[in-house]
Design a protein around this motif. Structure first.
Motif, PDB file in Angstrom:
ATOM      1  N   GLN A   1      -3.541   6.906   1.136  1.00 21.69           N
ATOM      2  CA  GLN A   1      -3.054   7.798   2.093  1.00 21.69           C
ATOM      3  C   GLN A   1      -3.494   9.139   2.077  1.00 21.69           C
ATOM      4  OE1 GLN A   1      -0.142   9.849   1.926  1.00 21.69           O
ATOM      5  NE2 GLN A   1       0.221   9.736  -0.012  1.00 21.69           N
TER       6      GLN A   1
ATOM      7  N   LEU B   1      -3.540   6.073   6.573  1.00 22.03           N
ATOM      8  CA  LEU B   1      -4.370   5.086   5.629  1.00 22.03           C
ATOM      9  C   LEU B   1      -5.576   4.456   6.390  1.00 22.03           C
ATOM     10  CD1 LEU B   1      -0.957   5.085   4.850  1.00 22.03           C
ATOM     11  CD2 LEU B   1      -1.759   3.300   3.298  1.00 22.03           C
TER      12      LEU B   1
ATOM     13  N   GLY C   1      -8.270   1.807   7.196  1.00 25.76           N
ATOM     14  CA  GLY C   1      -8.431   0.505   7.168  1.00 25.76           C
ATOM     15  C   GLY C   1      -9.908  -0.133   6.902  1.00 25.76           C
TER      16      GLY C   1
ATOM     17  N   TYR D   1       0.938  -1.293  -0.029  1.00 27.86           N
ATOM     18  CA  TYR D   1      -0.050  -0.123   0.143  1.00 27.86           C
ATOM     19  C   TYR D   1       1.006   0.942   0.112  1.00 27.86           C
ATOM     20  CZ  TYR D   1      -3.676  -3.405   1.424  1.00 27.86           C
ATOM     21  OH  TYR D   1      -4.499  -4.280   1.044  1.00 27.86           O
TER      22      TYR D   1
ATOM     23  N   ASP E   1      -6.339   1.465  11.295  1.00 30.88           N
ATOM     24  CA  ASP E   1      -5.721   2.085  10.460  1.00 30.88           C
ATOM     25  C   ASP E   1      -4.490   2.493  10.760  1.00 30.88           C
ATOM     26  OD1 ASP E   1      -8.589   2.941   9.778  1.00 30.88           O
ATOM     27  OD2 ASP E   1      -8.522   4.346  11.490  1.00 30.88           O
TER      28      ASP E   1
ATOM     29  N   PHE F   1      -6.417  -1.561   2.809  1.00 32.91           N
ATOM     30  CA  PHE F   1      -6.239  -0.120   3.354  1.00 32.91           C
ATOM     31  C   PHE F   1      -6.549   0.659   2.114  1.00 32.91           C
ATOM     32  CE2 PHE F   1      -3.890  -2.275   6.259  1.00 32.91           C
ATOM     33  CZ  PHE F   1      -4.352  -2.052   7.578  1.00 32.91           C
TER      34      PHE F   1
END
Length: 567
Positions: free
Chosen positions: A274, A263, A265, A228, A249, A271
Motif C-alpha cells: 500500500q 494497493l 492490483g 493484504y 486496485d 495486490f
C-alpha cells in the motif's frame, strides 16, 4: 430492465472518453435535515421519475429517511420509516424483481437485516427481518451467482464474519453462509479482481490493519481469504483501476492513519504494498469516481473528526494530488457519489452523524470557490455591512462563459467576472448584507455559467437593538472610589415595540460596576433610552465586566463591554 442499484460497493472502472478538465471543485447546496444520527446514505431513483433520491439510515432514531429528489440537487423533506434498533449501512436494490427499488439496512446490535419493499412511488412497506451474523455493520447487494436475483453480503462486526445470503428473487433469502475474516470487520466491496468473470470480495479488518480478499467461485461461494496490509484501522474500501493498467486496485480509508491506502492490483487477485495519501481526521468512507471528468479515477473521503470531505485528484498514473477539503456537517460518517443535478458531473452527499443532516456538495467542474460560504456578523436593520469577498478560479483548460451572477434578498453583490472566465483565471464577487428583518437570514450567490449553476450559501443575522458605544473604558480609578457615570444609548431601530426583560451587569468583576437605566420594560419603535454605568474598583489591576440587555429581539442578549483599572 432491472433498476440500477446505487450504494453498490463494487467496482468503478476508468473510461477513456472524457473531456479533459484540469481540476474539480465543489460547492455546498446546503444541509438537509434527516433523522437522528444519520450514518449512511444510498442514492437511487426510488420513484421512477428519472431524478435521484436519497435513503438515509438514522442510527439514533431507528428510522430510514427517504428524500425524493427534485433533479437539481435539492430534495423534498424527509419521510421517515421505522426499522430496527441502531441501523447502520443502507443499500437500494430490487430484491423481489417487481421493477421497484427496495431498501435494506443492517440493524446494529442484533443479528438482523431489515428489508423495506418499495411501492415504486418512493414509499415503502413496513420492514421485515432477515437473520445474519452478530452485530451486522455493513452490507452490499449484488447478483453473485448469475441467477438474476440480488444477493446480500453482510459484515458482522463482532462475529468476525461475512454472511452471504443468496436471493430467492421474491424479497427473501436463503440462510446465511458465514465466512471468517479478520478482527472487527467494517466493510465489504465486490468486483472481479482476477479477470475470470467471477465476482470476488474484499473485507476491511479494522483492528488487524489489513483487508481480506476472497476469490469467488461464480456460484455465490468463495475460497479462503488472503490478507493484504493497509494503514492503521481500515474502515472502508473502494475498488477501481486507479493506474490505468486494466487491473483493479484497492483504496482503503484508514481511520488511525488519517490517510487513504492505495494497493495496486496485479490482475490475478493479488495486490502490491500500500501507498498512503493524507486526508482529514478520522476518515470513515472512501469512494471513487471521475470528479474532474478525465480518464482517471479520483477519491473522496468523509472525515469524521474534521467535519469535512477530502477530494484527491488522480495524476493519471495512480498517484494522487494533495487533498482538497470541503466543509460539511458535524462528524460525517459516510460520503456517497452520484450526479444529482443531471449536469454529467459526479456530486457528493455526506451523512452527518452529529448534526442530523446530509450535506449536498455539487460538482462545479473546473471552477473552485474560496471561501465556499460567507457568514456575516450581526447587523442593524436597514444598514449595510462591510463587504466580504468570494474568489472564483477556473483551473480548467478552456474558458467558462458566465451568464449571470445574482444575490438573493437582503444580500447584494458586485463582481469582476464579466461574461467569461479564462482558463487559469480568477475573478471576485464582493458581497454585502443589509437585513430588512431581525433574526437569522439565509440566502445565496447564484452563478449561472456554461458548466451549470453554482451556489455560494450566505448567512447573516439582523437586529433591531443598537447599543452605542459598544464598549466603555473608565481608565484608572482609585480602589473604593466611584467614577463619574458613562452613558450607553439603546435604540430600537425596528418598526415594532421591543420588550425588555432585564438589564444587568455580568462578567468577571460584576461587583466593580453598577448601572441604572430609564428603559423600563419596553421600547417603542425608533425610540431611545439611556443606561448609566459607574465603576468602583474593589481592588487594584485590570477589571472587566459587561452590561447585558435581555429583550425580545432574536439576537438577545446584547452586551456592551466594560473595562477599568483599579489603582
Amino acid at each position: 430492465m432491472r433498476s440500477r442499484i446505487l450504494r453498490f460497493t463494487a467496482v468503478v472502472t476508468a473510461l477513456l472518453t472524457f473531456p479533459v478538465l484540469a481540476s474539480a471543485g465543489f460547492f455546498s447546496a446546503g444541509n438537509v435535515p434527516v433523522g437522528t444520527g444519520p450514518r449512511f446514505v444510498a442514492i437511487a431513483d426510488l420513484n421512477h421519475d428519472g431524478k435521484l433520491d436519497l435513503a438515509v439510515a438514522n442510527y439514533g432514531s431507528n428510522t430510514v429517511s427517504v428524500l425524493l429528489g427534485n433533479g437539481d440537487g435539492t430534495f423534498q423533506p424527509a419521510v421517515n420509516y421505522p426499522v430496527g434498533a441502531s441501523p447502520w449501512m443502507i443499500v437500494a436494490g430490487d430484491f423481489n424483481n417487481d421493477g421497484n427499488l427496495d431498501l435494506a439496512t443492517v440493524v446494529g446490535g442484533s443479528s438482523l437485516v431489515d428489508v423495506l419493499l418499495g411501492n415504486g412511488d418512493g414509499t415503502f412497506q413496513p420492514a421485515y427481518t432477515v437473520k445474519v451474523g452478530t452485530n451486522p455493520i455493513a452490507l452490499t447487494a449484488i447478483d453473485l451467482n448469475g441467477d438474476h436475483n440480488l444477493d446480500l453480503l453482510v459484515v458482522n462486526h463482532t462475529a468476525d464474519t461475512v454472511s452471504v445470503l443468496l436471493g430467492k428473487g421474491d424479497g427473501h433469502f436463503q440462510p446465511a453462509v458465514n465466512y471468517p475474516v479478520g478482527h472487527k470487520p467494517r466493510w465489504v466491496s465486490v468486483a472481479d479482481l482476477n479477470h475470470d468473470n467471477k465476482l470476488d470480495m474484499v473485507v476491511t479488518n479494522s483492528t488487524d490493519n489489513n483487508v481480506s480478499v476472497f476469490l469467488g467461485n461464480g456460484d455465490g461461494t468463495f475460497g479462503s481469504a488472503t490478507l493484504y496490509g493497509t494503514g492503521t484501522g481500515p474502515l472502508s474500501v473502494a475498488i477501481g483501476d486507479f493506474n490505468g493498467d486494466n487491473n483493479l486496485d484497492l483504496a482503503t480509508a484508514d481511520v488511525g492513519s488519517n490517510a487513504v491506502s492505495v494497493l495496486f492490483g496485479n490482475g490475478d487477485g493479488t495486490f502490491q504494498t500500500q501507498t498512503p495519501y493524507a486526508v482529514g481526521a478520522f476518515p470513515q468512507t472512501v469512494v471513487a469516481d471521475h470528479f474532474n471528468n478525465d480518464a482517471s479515477l479520483d477519491l473522496a473521503t468523509a472525515n469524521q473528526n474534521s467535519n469535512n470531505v477530502t477530494v484527491l485528484l488522480n495524476n493519471g498514473n495512480g498517484t494522487f494530488q494533495a487533498g482538497v477539503t470541503y466543509a460539511v456537517g458535524k462528524t460525517p460518517e459516510d460520503v456517497a457519489v452520484a450526479d444529482l443535478n443531471g449536469d454529467g458531473l459526479p456530486d457528493l452527499v455526506a451523512a452527518n452523524l452529529g448534526s442530523n443532516t446530509v450535506s449536498i456538495l455539487l460538482n462545479s467542474g473546473p471552477l473552485s470557490f474560496s471561501p465556499l460560504t460567507l457568514t456575516f456578523k450581526t447587523q442593524l436593520l436597514n444598514t449595510t455591512s462591510a463587504a466580504q469577498k468570494v474568489t472564483i478560479t477556473n483551473s480548467g483548460t478552456s474558458a467558462v462563459s458566465i451568464s449571470s451572477i445574482t444575490a438573493s434578498a437582503e444580500f447584494a453583490q458586485t463582481n469582476t467576472c464579466g461574461s467569461s472566465l479564462a482558463a487559469g483565471g480568477n475573478c471576485s464577487i464582493s458581497v454585502t448584507f443589509r437585513p430588512a428583518s431581525t433574526g437569522l437570514q439565509s440566502g445565496s450567490i447564484t452563478i449561472v455559467d456554461s458548466i451549470g449553476t453554482q451556489l455560494v450559501p450566505l448567512t447573516g443575522t439582523g437586529t433591531a437593538v443598537k447599543l452605542v458605544p459598544p464598549g466603555l473604558n473608565f481608565g484608572s480609578v482609585k480602589v473604593g472610589i466611584t467614577s463619574p457615570p458613562q452613558n450607553i444609548t439603546m435604540t430600537n431601530v425596528g418598526n415594532t415595540t421591543l420588550t425588555i426583560s432585564n438589564i444587568s451587569i455580568g462578567g468577571a468583576n460584576t461587583g466593580d460596576f453598577a448601572q441604572t437605566n430609564i428603559c423600563g420594560t419596553s421600547l417603542l419603535a425608533h425610540a431611545k433610552c439611556t443606561i448609566a454605568v459607574t465603576f468602583t474598583p474593589m481592588q487594584t489591576g485590570s477589571r472587566s465586566a459587561n452590561v447585558t440587555v435581555s429583550d425580545s429581539d432574536p439576537t438577545s442578549p446584547q452586551k456592551v463591554t466594560l473595562t477599568g483599572t483599579g489603582t
